[in-house]
Design an enzyme around this catalytic site. Structure first.
Site, PDB file in Angstrom:
ATOM      1  N   THR A 108       0.864  -1.183   0.000  1.00 56.14           N
ATOM      2  CA  THR A 108       0.000   0.000   0.000  1.00 56.14           C
ATOM      3  C   THR A 108       0.897   1.229   0.000  1.00 56.14           C
ATOM      4  O   THR A 108       1.621   1.474   0.975  1.00 56.14           O
ATOM      5  CB  THR A 108      -0.906   0.022   1.250  1.00 56.14           C
ATOM      6  OG1 THR A 108      -1.647  -1.185   1.297  1.00 56.14           O
ATOM      7  CG2 THR A 108      -1.860   1.200   1.202  1.00 56.14           C
ATOM      8  N   LYS A 110      -7.420   1.853  -2.837  1.00 56.43           N
ATOM      9  CA  LYS A 110      -6.973   1.342  -1.523  1.00 56.43           C
ATOM     10  C   LYS A 110      -7.053   2.452  -0.479  1.00 56.43           C
ATOM     11  O   LYS A 110      -7.347   2.203   0.698  1.00 56.43           O
ATOM     12  CB  LYS A 110      -5.555   0.771  -1.632  1.00 56.43           C
ATOM     13  CG  LYS A 110      -4.956   0.253  -0.338  1.00 56.43           C
ATOM     14  CD  LYS A 110      -5.606  -1.034   0.183  1.00 56.43           C
ATOM     15  CE  LYS A 110      -5.319  -1.304   1.643  1.00 56.43           C
ATOM     16  NZ  LYS A 110      -4.426  -2.324   1.985  1.00 56.43           N
ATOM     17  N   LYS A 148       1.110   5.237   8.067  1.00 58.67           N
ATOM     18  CA  LYS A 148       1.721   5.615   6.783  1.00 58.67           C
ATOM     19  C   LYS A 148       0.634   5.766   5.699  1.00 58.67           C
ATOM     20  O   LYS A 148       0.633   6.725   4.935  1.00 58.67           O
ATOM     21  CB  LYS A 148       2.735   4.509   6.424  1.00 58.67           C
ATOM     22  CG  LYS A 148       3.300   4.445   5.045  1.00 58.67           C
ATOM     23  CD  LYS A 148       2.781   3.338   4.157  1.00 58.67           C
ATOM     24  CE  LYS A 148       2.569   1.956   4.638  1.00 58.67           C
ATOM     25  NZ  LYS A 148       1.947   1.023   3.730  1.00 58.67           N
TER      26      LYS A 148
HETATM   27  P1  NAP Z   1       5.577  -6.499   7.381  1.00 60.60           P
HETATM   28  O1  NAP Z   1       5.141  -7.735   8.049  1.00 60.60           O
HETATM   29  O2  NAP Z   1       6.201  -5.420   8.181  1.00 60.60           O
HETATM   30  O3  NAP Z   1       6.575  -6.933   6.180  1.00 60.60           O
HETATM   31  C1  NAP Z   1       7.229  -5.973   5.396  1.00 60.60           C
HETATM   32  C2  NAP Z   1       8.101  -6.697   4.385  1.00 60.60           C
HETATM   33  O4  NAP Z   1       8.723  -5.738   3.530  1.00 60.60           O
HETATM   34  C3  NAP Z   1       9.245  -7.503   5.020  1.00 60.60           C
HETATM   35  O5  NAP Z   1       9.433  -8.668   4.263  1.00 60.60           O
HETATM   36  C4  NAP Z   1      10.427  -6.547   4.886  1.00 60.60           C
HETATM   37  O6  NAP Z   1      11.683  -7.204   4.897  1.00 60.60           O
HETATM   38  C5  NAP Z   1      10.139  -5.965   3.520  1.00 60.60           C
HETATM   39  N1  NAP Z   1      10.804  -4.704   3.266  1.00 60.60           N
HETATM   40  C6  NAP Z   1      10.580  -3.515   3.889  1.00 60.60           C
HETATM   41  N2  NAP Z   1      11.362  -2.566   3.366  1.00 60.60           N
HETATM   42  C7  NAP Z   1      12.093  -3.145   2.397  1.00 60.60           C
HETATM   43  C8  NAP Z   1      13.095  -2.682   1.500  1.00 60.60           C
HETATM   44  N3  NAP Z   1      13.487  -1.398   1.499  1.00 60.60           N
HETATM   45  N4  NAP Z   1      13.635  -3.561   0.632  1.00 60.60           N
HETATM   46  C9  NAP Z   1      13.255  -4.851   0.624  1.00 60.60           C
HETATM   47  N5  NAP Z   1      12.314  -5.356   1.457  1.00 60.60           N
HETATM   48  C10 NAP Z   1      11.751  -4.503   2.331  1.00 60.60           C
HETATM   49  O7  NAP Z   1       4.372  -5.783   6.613  1.00 60.60           O
HETATM   50  P2  NAP Z   1       3.039  -6.452   5.989  1.00 60.60           P
HETATM   51  O8  NAP Z   1       1.976  -6.410   7.014  1.00 60.60           O
HETATM   52  O9  NAP Z   1       3.376  -7.708   5.290  1.00 60.60           O
HETATM   53  O10 NAP Z   1       2.663  -5.306   4.923  1.00 60.60           O
HETATM   54  C11 NAP Z   1       3.316  -5.198   3.670  1.00 60.60           C
HETATM   55  C12 NAP Z   1       2.540  -4.199   2.811  1.00 60.60           C
HETATM   56  O11 NAP Z   1       1.190  -4.666   2.655  1.00 60.60           O
HETATM   57  C13 NAP Z   1       2.453  -2.801   3.416  1.00 60.60           C
HETATM   58  O12 NAP Z   1       2.501  -1.822   2.411  1.00 60.60           O
HETATM   59  C14 NAP Z   1       1.082  -2.813   4.100  1.00 60.60           C
HETATM   60  O13 NAP Z   1       0.553  -1.499   4.240  1.00 60.60           O
HETATM   61  C15 NAP Z   1       0.285  -3.673   3.135  1.00 60.60           C
HETATM   62  N6  NAP Z   1      -0.872  -4.387   3.708  1.00 60.60           N
HETATM   63  C16 NAP Z   1      -0.803  -4.997   4.936  1.00 60.60           C
HETATM   64  C17 NAP Z   1      -1.936  -5.660   5.425  1.00 60.60           C
HETATM   65  C18 NAP Z   1      -1.927  -6.355   6.774  1.00 60.60           C
HETATM   66  O14 NAP Z   1      -3.013  -6.696   7.279  1.00 60.60           O
HETATM   67  N7  NAP Z   1      -0.781  -6.644   7.358  1.00 60.60           N
HETATM   68  C19 NAP Z   1      -3.100  -5.714   4.663  1.00 60.60           C
HETATM   69  C20 NAP Z   1      -3.119  -5.119   3.410  1.00 60.60           C
HETATM   70  C21 NAP Z   1      -1.995  -4.457   2.937  1.00 60.60           C
HETATM   71  P3  NAP Z   1      12.388  -7.595   6.293  1.00 60.60           P
HETATM   72  O15 NAP Z   1      11.867  -8.953   6.647  1.00 60.60           O
HETATM   73  O16 NAP Z   1      13.832  -7.589   6.005  1.00 60.60           O
HETATM   74  O17 NAP Z   1      11.998  -6.536   7.301  1.00 60.60           O
END
Ligand code: NAP
Length: 305
Positions: free
Chosen positions: A113, A188, A256
């Site tokens: 997102t 979104k 964010k």
């Molecule tokens: P998360 O658990 O914090 O995972 C983030 C992922 O991104 C990790 O694999 C992290 O790697 C990687 N990452 C972050 N910065 C990076 C970079 N500069 N280069 C390469 N990899 C990087 O977050 P999440 O909940 O999966 O969310 C991911 C996205 O989906 C976000 O944009 C969020 O807003 C969106 N989203 C989340 C949900 C939800 O319910 N969680 C629902 C819909 C959408 P590391 O393992 O090394 O930290």
């Protein structure tokens, strides 16, 4: 669906060329890990990459795919690059890395997102390499990512979407083309404002119920069956009322998103009441060290008992 003609007479059999597509997943966090699992189950996943390499290594072993050491290595291997990382700059860093090795004709699908501006920048970077870009943010939470039942809102070229639709269908039960690049992220943003309002309503109402000493399990069960029932109440109501706030969806990530929504709303002259209130609440919680908790940690501010 394409048709493949065999040499054995005039008989044709349906041939879906996307069956041969190789997909790679970048970002194996709360959402990406489940997505990768479903891509593997459907037979598309061949490679994964995660910034923290140990995460990629262990998931790759579980799913029997290759753990790539860089996004560049992954992009060189696959036809469809799927991304799910945290924020705008992360997406652009990954897209710039991928662009170094991507094959012409590939499709990059970003499920993070971020802002529609970031989506347009990413599309421009990849267009120079003759690769298509789709912004494809999702809704449905970690539960939806694990079950493969996400709702996916897509911006970008309709033909590119049709090319990768079978791959996306491994992760999502609803896939909607919203318009040109950025239209997925703009949709979104609508979802994220609504999620903020639902979070405000559910946390405040359940704290009100708890303050009355009501049996909260039954409160959640009965209300879930009526007009006020919703996903957040059902999935996060039981945990928040028992004082646990494991993500789920990290509060700092929703913060964010709401910053993006606030800037968009100001630009188009839309109401920001719910956005502003939720941002202020989240900032208070983040300052207290709760940014990595689930968004239902808003309950901490509502529950005075
Ligand atoms: P998360 O658990 O914090 O995972 C983030 C992922 O991104 C990790 O694999 C992290 O790697 C990687 N990452 C972050 N910065 C990076 C970079 N500069 N280069 C390469 N990899 C990087 O977050 P999440 O909940 O999966 O969310 C991911 C996205 O989906 C976000 O944009 C969020 O807003 C969106 N989203 C989340 C949900 C939800 O319910 N969680 C629902 C819909 C959408 P590391 O393992 O090394 O930290």
């Amino acid at each position: 669906m394409h048709w493949q003609r065999f040499e054995n007479g005039t008989r044709c059999v349906p041939y879906n060329w996307s069956d041969n597509m190789k997909a790679g997943m970048i970002g194996l966090g709360a959402m990406g890990a489940g997505m990768a699992g479903n891509l593997a189950k459907a037979g598309y996943l061949t490679a994964v990459y995660n910034r923290t390499a140990a995460t990629a290594q262990s998931l790759a072993e579980d799913l029997n795919v290759t753990a790539c050491v860089t996004p560049q290595a992954l992009a060189a291997e696959v036809d469809v690059v799927l991304i799910c990382v945290s924020a705008d700059q992360d997406v652009l860093d990954v897209v710039n890395a991928v662009a170094a090795t991507i094959k012409p004709g590939s499709v990059v699908v970003d499920m993070s997102t971020v802002s529609s501006e970031t989506a347009r920048k990413a599309a421009a970077i990849l267009a120079e390499k003759q690769a298509a870009f789709l912004d494809a943010p999702v809704s449905g939470g970690v539960e939806g990512a694990n079950k493969g039942t996400l709702a996916m809102m897509i911006g970008g070229d309709a033909d590119a979407l049709e090319k990768v639709r079978p791959v996306l269908a491994a992760m999502a039960s609803r896939i909607m083309h919203m318009g040109p690049t950025g239209a997925g992220q703009n949709t979104k943003a609508v979802n994220q404002i609504m999620a903020a309002g639902i979070n405000q309503a559910v946390t405040e109402a359940l704290a009100f119920g708890q303050a009355q000493g009501l049996p909260m399990e039954q409160v959640i069960e009965v209300i879930s069956g009526g007009a006020a029932g919703n996903w957040f109440l059902q999935h996060r109501g039981p945990t928040m009322t028992s004082g646990t706030f494991a993500p789920g969806f990290k509060l700092a990530l929703h913060h964010k998103d709401l910053k993006i929504c606030q800037a968009m709303a100001r630009q188009i002259g839309a109401s920001t009441t719910t956005i502003n209130m939720t941002l202020a609440d989240y900032e208070q919680l983040m300052a207290a060290g709760f940014g990595d908790e689930d968004i239902s940690a808003l309950y901490r501010l509502k529950n005075k008992s």
